[in-house]
Design an enzyme around this catalytic site. Structure first.
Site, PDB file in Angstrom:
ATOM      1  N   ARG A  59      54.888  32.339  42.389  1.00 31.14           N
ATOM      2  CA  ARG A  59      53.452  32.141  42.628  1.00 31.14           C
ATOM      3  C   ARG A  59      53.060  32.586  44.038  1.00 31.14           C
ATOM      4  NH1 ARG A  59      51.104  27.611  44.385  1.00 31.14           N
ATOM      5  NH2 ARG A  59      52.732  26.254  43.537  1.00 31.14           N
ATOM      6  N   TYR A 117      28.142  43.808  35.718  1.00 32.45           N
ATOM      7  CA  TYR A 117      28.904  43.417  34.526  1.00 32.45           C
ATOM      8  C   TYR A 117      28.522  41.954  34.187  1.00 32.45           C
ATOM      9  CZ  TYR A 117      32.812  41.496  31.909  1.00 32.45           C
ATOM     10  OH  TYR A 117      33.561  40.823  30.979  1.00 32.45           O
ATOM     11  N   ASP A 190      33.254  46.570  43.166  1.00 32.80           N
ATOM     12  CA  ASP A 190      34.037  46.577  41.931  1.00 32.80           C
ATOM     13  C   ASP A 190      34.183  48.044  41.528  1.00 32.80           C
ATOM     14  OD1 ASP A 190      34.888  46.648  39.292  1.00 32.80           O
ATOM     15  OD2 ASP A 190      33.807  44.829  38.710  1.00 32.80           O
ATOM     16  N   LYS A 215      41.398  47.895  32.672  1.00 33.05           N
ATOM     17  CA  LYS A 215      40.693  49.093  32.222  1.00 33.05           C
ATOM     18  C   LYS A 215      41.478  50.352  32.610  1.00 33.05           C
ATOM     19  CE  LYS A 215      37.398  46.297  30.834  1.00 33.05           C
ATOM     20  NZ  LYS A 215      37.672  45.020  31.463  1.00 33.05           N
TER      21      LYS A 215
HETATM   22  N1  PLP Z   1      34.477  44.341  36.238  1.00 33.15           N
HETATM   23  C1  PLP Z   1      34.010  45.196  35.295  1.00 33.15           C
HETATM   24  C2  PLP Z   1      33.178  46.373  35.729  1.00 33.15           C
HETATM   25  C3  PLP Z   1      34.290  44.980  33.949  1.00 33.15           C
HETATM   26  O1  PLP Z   1      33.813  45.840  33.029  1.00 33.15           O
HETATM   27  C4  PLP Z   1      35.067  43.843  33.585  1.00 33.15           C
HETATM   28  C5  PLP Z   1      35.369  43.555  32.181  1.00 33.15           C
HETATM   29  O2  PLP Z   1      34.887  44.187  31.264  1.00 33.15           O
HETATM   30  C6  PLP Z   1      35.527  42.983  34.594  1.00 33.15           C
HETATM   31  C7  PLP Z   1      35.222  43.267  35.908  1.00 33.15           C
HETATM   32  C8  PLP Z   1      36.353  41.766  34.257  1.00 33.15           C
HETATM   33  O3  PLP Z   1      37.669  42.160  34.033  1.00 33.15           O
HETATM   34  P1  PLP Z   1      38.721  41.350  33.118  1.00 33.15           P
HETATM   35  O4  PLP Z   1      38.252  41.427  31.722  1.00 33.15           O
HETATM   36  O5  PLP Z   1      40.018  42.045  33.390  1.00 33.15           O
HETATM   37  O6  PLP Z   1      38.733  39.942  33.622  1.00 33.15           O
END
Ligand code: PLP
Length: 401
Positions: A59, A117, A190, A215
């Site tokens: 951890r 998002y 992000d 992704k």
């Molecule tokens: N950021 C973006 C742009 C996303 O499209 C997503 C999920 O679709 C996330 C963050 C969240 O990621 P996770 O599903 O791996 O928690």
């Protein structure tokens, strides 16, 4: 080698599984261990004193996880003066949560976009607002407006996505970072849609980059993960690492291995997927049945100039609008010979999402209207299928409607 021992059965079981031989694997193995052991107490004490860095407990830090963190830190760090640092989390959401938990206190304000998002907006509203962290939105289009907002409100951090989902709006990162730096406000980006192959926000002045590695970075759909990358060792390896250690939202070494496999081909994948997306965007734009195409690589996109400035390729995400209702869209997609309907993105196979009936289903109608989320809007995460096959599949599907 079978070493004869006088020990009894359960002792042999408990002490089993250890190789004394020195081995030199070409790739970082999966260190599937909860703890790391010491020959002497002083060795243990020294290891605890030099956290993070040495290994005591997974951890706190695990070599397989650290190897992939370093890979991503190096990619996001290209073009940055000095070293970059990263920590991995169990999901993209955990990475976003970690950053806000580490940086924001009651009374602070996060300045962000309206078309973020959906999960991130929900996180800010449901988990952080009740703890006194407020939210303010902007389209980040005008430098003057941004300066005014930063002067007026106790903004702790700016949280951005570019391009956004599903309209692919772009924000000028260099402009925002310059204004924010002057005001002493941190910028978090992000970078999930772009990956560091396309845009490296740290080199443009951002303080932190987060990804859902679920992704494009992993790119194959077998793993869930997240990462936080930054230029400040103190911020990443002390402040953020301490929260990660305590909230326990760590990445498993098995997932880290899968993500690392994805990183090896990231450049090739994004280059090809962006090329395919470009071809499809141009095809859709010319098609008489298509009302609108949202792709930052098209000169008609409202933020094409910003995209040209900060994107090395225009990415694999696009959306387009047809003059069709839900039933018509449904029947068109059911006959489509390429891609799968799935609420994710960034994989080798094309992924199709219908925002109005999936990701934005619960959004109030007036909001949907405001953001252009119509029944005819389709979002695509373009895959690695040969582009001729992709064009053929869409051509037949559009001919049939
Ligand atoms: N950021 C973006 C742009 C996303 O499209 C997503 C999920 O679709 C996330 C963050 C969240 O990621 P996770 O599903 O791996 O928690």
């Amino acid at each position: 080698m079978n070493i004869k021992s006088k020990k009894q059965f359960s002792t042999l079981c408990a002490q089993s599984g250890k190789l004394s031989q020195q081995i030199h694997p070409h790739q970082t193995p999966v260190y599937a261990t909860a703890a790391f052991e010491f020959d002497q107490l002083t060795e243990g004490t020294n290891a605890f004193l030099s956290q993070p860095g040495t290994h005591v407990y997974s951890r706190y830090g695990n070599p397989t996880v650290e190897a992939v963190a370093e890979s991503i830190a190096n990619l996001e760090g290209m073009g940055v003066d000095g070293q970059t640092y990263a920590v991995m989390t169990g999901s993209g959401m955990a990475a976003i949560h970690l950053v806000v938990q580490a940086l924001c206190r009651p009374g602070d304000v996060i300045l962000t976009q309206e078309d973020l998002y959906g999960g991130t907006t929900e996180l800010f509203f449901k988990l952080f607002k009740p703890f006194g962290v407020d939210l303010l939105t902007s389209d980040f289009a005008e430098e003057m407006d941004l300066t005014k907002l930063l002067n007026k409100f106790p903004i702790r951090l700016i949280y951005l996505e570019t391009p956004t989902n599903p309209m692919l709006n772009c924000v000028d990162l260099e402009m925002v970072c310059q204004v924010a730096t002057k005001a002493g406000v941190m910028v978090v980006v992000d970078n999930t849609f772009n990956t560091p192959y396309i845009t490296r926000p740290l080199a443009l002045g951002a303080d932190l980059v987060i990804h859902s590695t679920t992704k494009f970075i992993h790119g194959h759909g077998y793993s869930t993960g997240g990462v936080v990358v930054g230029k400040s060792k103190e911020l990443i390896m002390e402040k953020i690492w301490t929260v990660l250690k305590l909230n326990g939202s760590i990445l498993s070494p098995f997932e880290a291995m899968l993500i690392q496999i994805g990183v090896k081909t990231l450049g090739l994948r994004i280059k090809q997927q962006s090329f395919n997306a470009n071809q499809l965007a141009k095809y859709f734009q010319e098609h008489p049945k298509v009302k609108k195409v949202n792709y930052p690589g098209l000169p008609t996109h409202p933020h094409h100039r910003i995209a040209q400035k900060q994107m090395n390729a225009f990415g694999a995400m696009l959306s387009f609008e047809l003059d069709l209702n839900l039933g018509e869209i449904e029947s068109m997609l059911s006959g489509l010979g390429i891609g799968r309907i799935a609420p994710s993105l960034g994989e080798a196979e094309t992924m199709i999402m219908h925002p109005a009936s999936m990701s934005h289903l619960r959004m109030p109608e007036d909001q949907k209207k405001k953001f252009g989320i119509t029944e005819g809007l389709i979002r695509l995460s373009i895959g690695l299928e040969d582009v001729e096959d992709q064009l053929d599949a869409w051509d037949s599907a559009l001919r049939a409607v």
